[in-house]
Design a protein around this motif. Sequence first.
Motif, PDB file in Angstrom:
ATOM      1  N   ASP A  87     -31.552   0.715  18.252  1.00 37.36           N
ATOM      2  CA  ASP A  87     -33.127   0.269  17.606  1.00 37.36           C
ATOM      3  C   ASP A  87     -32.695  -1.149  16.965  1.00 37.36           C
ATOM      4  O   ASP A  87     -32.390  -1.061  15.689  1.00 37.36           O
ATOM      5  CB  ASP A  87     -33.602   1.243  16.589  1.00 37.36           C
ATOM      6  CG  ASP A  87     -35.016   0.919  15.862  1.00 37.36           C
ATOM      7  OD1 ASP A  87     -35.468  -0.136  16.498  1.00 37.36           O
ATOM      8  OD2 ASP A  87     -35.383   1.678  15.239  1.00 37.36           O
ATOM      9  N   ALA A  88     -32.773  -2.425  17.394  1.00 36.57           N
ATOM     10  CA  ALA A  88     -32.391  -3.520  16.831  1.00 36.57           C
ATOM     11  C   ALA A  88     -33.454  -3.978  15.843  1.00 36.57           C
ATOM     12  O   ALA A  88     -33.313  -5.191  15.229  1.00 36.57           O
ATOM     13  CB  ALA A  88     -31.940  -4.454  17.827  1.00 36.57           C
ATOM     14  N   GLY A  89     -34.539  -3.354  15.839  1.00 37.47           N
ATOM     15  CA  GLY A  89     -35.808  -4.083  15.218  1.00 37.47           C
ATOM     16  C   GLY A  89     -35.626  -3.969  13.642  1.00 37.47           C
ATOM     17  O   GLY A  89     -34.912  -3.195  12.996  1.00 37.47           O
ATOM     18  N   ASP A  90     -36.338  -4.779  12.727  1.00 40.32           N
ATOM     19  CA  ASP A  90     -36.373  -4.678  11.436  1.00 40.32           C
ATOM     20  C   ASP A  90     -37.015  -3.306  11.088  1.00 40.32           C
ATOM     21  O   ASP A  90     -37.956  -2.765  11.551  1.00 40.32           O
ATOM     22  CB  ASP A  90     -37.421  -5.520  10.608  1.00 40.32           C
ATOM     23  CG  ASP A  90     -36.791  -7.052  11.104  1.00 40.32           C
ATOM     24  OD1 ASP A  90     -35.666  -7.251  11.018  1.00 40.32           O
ATOM     25  OD2 ASP A  90     -37.719  -7.744  11.042  1.00 40.32           O
TER      26      ASP A  90
ATOM     27  N   ALA B 288     -28.154  12.295  22.594  1.00 42.12           N
ATOM     28  CA  ALA B 288     -27.861  10.674  22.629  1.00 42.12           C
ATOM     29  C   ALA B 288     -27.626  10.318  21.388  1.00 42.12           C
ATOM     30  O   ALA B 288     -28.044  11.104  20.330  1.00 42.12           O
ATOM     31  CB  ALA B 288     -29.361   9.981  23.203  1.00 42.12           C
ATOM     32  N   VAL B 289     -26.915   9.145  21.147  1.00 39.36           N
ATOM     33  CA  VAL B 289     -26.883   8.664  19.863  1.00 39.36           C
ATOM     34  C   VAL B 289     -27.669   7.563  19.594  1.00 39.36           C
ATOM     35  O   VAL B 289     -27.912   6.755  20.427  1.00 39.36           O
ATOM     36  CB  VAL B 289     -25.477   7.991  19.669  1.00 39.36           C
ATOM     37  CG1 VAL B 289     -25.316   7.246  18.206  1.00 39.36           C
ATOM     38  CG2 VAL B 289     -24.254   9.197  19.854  1.00 39.36           C
ATOM     39  N   LEU B 290     -28.358   7.488  18.456  1.00 42.82           N
ATOM     40  CA  LEU B 290     -29.182   6.660  18.068  1.00 42.82           C
ATOM     41  C   LEU B 290     -28.969   5.788  16.951  1.00 42.82           C
ATOM     42  O   LEU B 290     -28.589   6.474  15.841  1.00 42.82           O
ATOM     43  CB  LEU B 290     -30.757   7.501  17.464  1.00 42.82           C
ATOM     44  CG  LEU B 290     -31.680   6.362  16.766  1.00 42.82           C
ATOM     45  CD1 LEU B 290     -32.212   5.596  17.992  1.00 42.82           C
ATOM     46  CD2 LEU B 290     -32.786   7.375  16.321  1.00 42.82           C
ATOM     47  N   ALA B 291     -28.590   4.478  17.213  1.00 41.19           N
ATOM     48  CA  ALA B 291     -28.077   3.508  16.165  1.00 41.19           C
ATOM     49  C   ALA B 291     -29.399   2.780  15.750  1.00 41.19           C
ATOM     50  O   ALA B 291     -29.806   1.871  16.748  1.00 41.19           O
ATOM     51  CB  ALA B 291     -27.128   2.663  16.914  1.00 41.19           C
ATOM     52  N   ARG B 292     -29.499   2.698  14.469  1.00 45.27           N
ATOM     53  CA  ARG B 292     -30.809   1.969  13.827  1.00 45.27           C
ATOM     54  C   ARG B 292     -30.321   0.931  12.764  1.00 45.27           C
ATOM     55  O   ARG B 292     -29.341   1.006  12.117  1.00 45.27           O
ATOM     56  CB  ARG B 292     -31.736   2.691  13.140  1.00 45.27           C
ATOM     57  CG  ARG B 292     -32.320   3.776  14.292  1.00 45.27           C
ATOM     58  CD  ARG B 292     -33.288   4.815  13.619  1.00 45.27           C
ATOM     59  NE  ARG B 292     -34.352   4.048  13.022  1.00 45.27           N
ATOM     60  CZ  ARG B 292     -34.897   4.223  11.664  1.00 45.27           C
ATOM     61  NH1 ARG B 292     -34.205   5.163  10.976  1.00 45.27           N
ATOM     62  NH2 ARG B 292     -35.856   3.525  11.506  1.00 45.27           N
ATOM     63  N   LEU B 293     -30.754  -0.294  12.927  1.00 44.26           N
ATOM     64  CA  LEU B 293     -30.464  -1.048  11.810  1.00 44.26           C
ATOM     65  C   LEU B 293     -30.926  -0.658  10.435  1.00 44.26           C
ATOM     66  O   LEU B 293     -32.021  -0.118  10.221  1.00 44.26           O
ATOM     67  CB  LEU B 293     -31.266  -2.345  11.931  1.00 44.26           C
ATOM     68  CG  LEU B 293     -31.071  -3.656  11.296  1.00 44.26           C
ATOM     69  CD1 LEU B 293     -29.662  -4.045  11.424  1.00 44.26           C
ATOM     70  CD2 LEU B 293     -31.939  -4.981  11.596  1.00 44.26           C
TER      71      LEU B 293
ATOM     72  N   VAL C 246     -24.382   4.503  29.143  1.00 43.24           N
ATOM     73  CA  VAL C 246     -25.622   3.490  29.127  1.00 43.24           C
ATOM     74  C   VAL C 246     -26.097   3.384  27.818  1.00 43.24           C
ATOM     75  O   VAL C 246     -26.200   4.332  27.052  1.00 43.24           O
ATOM     76  CB  VAL C 246     -26.820   3.932  30.181  1.00 43.24           C
ATOM     77  CG1 VAL C 246     -27.709   2.822  30.252  1.00 43.24           C
ATOM     78  CG2 VAL C 246     -26.365   4.381  31.462  1.00 43.24           C
ATOM     79  N   THR C 247     -26.191   1.829  27.554  1.00 43.40           N
ATOM     80  CA  THR C 247     -26.915   1.466  26.272  1.00 43.40           C
ATOM     81  C   THR C 247     -28.202   0.901  26.415  1.00 43.40           C
ATOM     82  O   THR C 247     -28.285   0.017  27.143  1.00 43.40           O
ATOM     83  CB  THR C 247     -25.932   0.669  25.424  1.00 43.40           C
ATOM     84  OG1 THR C 247     -24.548   1.327  25.253  1.00 43.40           O
ATOM     85  CG2 THR C 247     -26.484   0.205  24.206  1.00 43.40           C
ATOM     86  N   VAL C 248     -29.117   1.418  25.757  1.00 47.16           N
ATOM     87  CA  VAL C 248     -30.812   1.299  26.048  1.00 47.16           C
ATOM     88  C   VAL C 248     -31.036   0.669  24.704  1.00 47.16           C
ATOM     89  O   VAL C 248     -30.991   1.310  23.578  1.00 47.16           O
ATOM     90  CB  VAL C 248     -31.599   2.139  26.341  1.00 47.16           C
ATOM     91  CG1 VAL C 248     -33.159   1.862  26.605  1.00 47.16           C
ATOM     92  CG2 VAL C 248     -31.166   3.161  27.598  1.00 47.16           C
ATOM     93  N   VAL C 249     -31.438  -0.818  24.711  1.00 49.05           N
ATOM     94  CA  VAL C 249     -31.523  -1.755  23.612  1.00 49.05           C
ATOM     95  C   VAL C 249     -33.076  -1.850  23.309  1.00 49.05           C
ATOM     96  O   VAL C 249     -33.582  -2.540  24.022  1.00 49.05           O
ATOM     97  CB  VAL C 249     -30.836  -2.602  23.574  1.00 49.05           C
ATOM     98  CG1 VAL C 249     -30.866  -3.574  21.949  1.00 49.05           C
ATOM     99  CG2 VAL C 249     -29.276  -2.638  23.675  1.00 49.05           C
ATOM    100  N   ASP C 250     -33.556  -1.235  22.249  1.00 52.30           N
ATOM    101  CA  ASP C 250     -35.028  -1.602  21.814  1.00 52.30           C
ATOM    102  C   ASP C 250     -34.956  -2.951  20.949  1.00 52.30           C
ATOM    103  O   ASP C 250     -34.708  -2.644  19.767  1.00 52.30           O
ATOM    104  CB  ASP C 250     -35.872  -0.424  21.282  1.00 52.30           C
ATOM    105  CG  ASP C 250     -37.060  -0.827  20.785  1.00 52.30           C
ATOM    106  OD1 ASP C 250     -37.566  -1.974  20.984  1.00 52.30           O
ATOM    107  OD2 ASP C 250     -37.755  -0.123  19.842  1.00 52.30           O
ATOM    108  N   ILE C 251     -35.118  -3.856  21.405  1.00 51.67           N
ATOM    109  CA  ILE C 251     -34.986  -5.339  20.694  1.00 51.67           C
ATOM    110  C   ILE C 251     -35.826  -5.336  19.451  1.00 51.67           C
ATOM    111  O   ILE C 251     -35.538  -5.799  18.539  1.00 51.67           O
ATOM    112  CB  ILE C 251     -34.893  -6.436  21.581  1.00 51.67           C
ATOM    113  CG1 ILE C 251     -33.404  -6.486  22.916  1.00 51.67           C
ATOM    114  CG2 ILE C 251     -34.843  -7.723  20.739  1.00 51.67           C
ATOM    115  CD1 ILE C 251     -33.275  -7.921  23.352  1.00 51.67           C
ATOM    116  N   GLY C 252     -36.951  -4.921  19.688  1.00 54.18           N
ATOM    117  CA  GLY C 252     -37.965  -4.543  18.703  1.00 54.18           C
ATOM    118  C   GLY C 252     -38.090  -5.898  17.904  1.00 54.18           C
ATOM    119  O   GLY C 252     -38.165  -5.691  16.777  1.00 54.18           O
ATOM    120  N   HIS C 253     -38.224  -7.087  18.518  1.00 54.35           N
ATOM    121  CA  HIS C 253     -38.102  -8.391  17.443  1.00 54.35           C
ATOM    122  C   HIS C 253     -39.276  -9.234  18.148  1.00 54.35           C
ATOM    123  O   HIS C 253     -39.397  -9.292  19.252  1.00 54.35           O
ATOM    124  CB  HIS C 253     -36.560  -8.976  17.625  1.00 54.35           C
ATOM    125  CG  HIS C 253     -36.317  -9.645  16.470  1.00 54.35           C
ATOM    126  ND1 HIS C 253     -36.686 -11.090  16.352  1.00 54.35           N
ATOM    127  CD2 HIS C 253     -35.745  -9.451  15.299  1.00 54.35           C
ATOM    128  CE1 HIS C 253     -36.052 -11.435  15.311  1.00 54.35           C
ATOM    129  NE2 HIS C 253     -35.736 -10.585  14.443  1.00 54.35           N
TER     130      HIS C 253
END
Length: 308
Positions: free
Chosen positions: A77-80, A114-119, A147-154
Amino acid sequence: MVTSENLPADVRSRVDVPATERQQATPAEETAELVDWSPFGRVVPILAASPGAGATSTAVAIADALQLAGRSVLLVDAGDPVRSGLGRAARADGPRRDGPGPAAGIRFSRRARAVLARLDVADLAAEAVLFPPPPYWHPGGGRGVDVTVVDIGHDPWRLASDPALGPGQWLRVGSPSPIPALVVRPTVPALAHAEQVLARLAPWVRAGTVTPPTQLLVVGARQWPKGVAGTAGRRTSVLLPEAVFFPHNHEVAAHGITADVTPSSLRTPADQLLRSWRVLPQRTRRRRARWPRHARDSNGRVADHDTG
């Protein structure tokens, strides 16, 4: 811990420069250095053509389909944080790892298997926030990622202004090649936004810096409404024939993403998409993984049956 010495040279030189001195780059200034994506398996960045397009729910449906197929998944989760749609995607927050600066780090939690990685951005940060480059997002500990799924969320307009910094780093050309997808609503304005995003990314694509979206994901419909698809611009129209539709789901629309497994109506097109990309093989009789018994849906039912 990953340090700036592990980053690509062109990114490292710009991350190490104070924000007040950093100049906006142009594609001509970029070095098309291939990124080694192998620690992340196949990288699937999900971009939104506009705010509220449905990138978050689509990314989570893809991640859920993968782990139900028995894959090791990292969901980024790459979003703010204040704009994130994944604040309730895990049942509990996990540990935090610092990024290149103390103001921004990554919090690792669990979403089923799954591993959830959040900013994670510190409140009242006294210095400029440096977005953690991809190596910081790997869970480490010898954990393999399929597999790495990226919610760019930007904001896609801001993202495309410099993909060598910020969440756009997940689009960088590398090996194995990322598989970016662009999410739109089934409307005329949404297709216009999609065309603008693709045009904005075009100079970086020509420079060999980023991998362009080659898949259109349409959220909120089972087919194009009459008269909508014909308004697509030159770049977007190329993606129309292979567009994948994610139908409207009332529960997700009303309650957002929670720790429960996403509805099968969203996972079914996600599963088909992954098989068309060859990220998952064609269907076999092998039994799929089950969602953990404690994970219940919004009606309180245990979602531990074979949901394929």
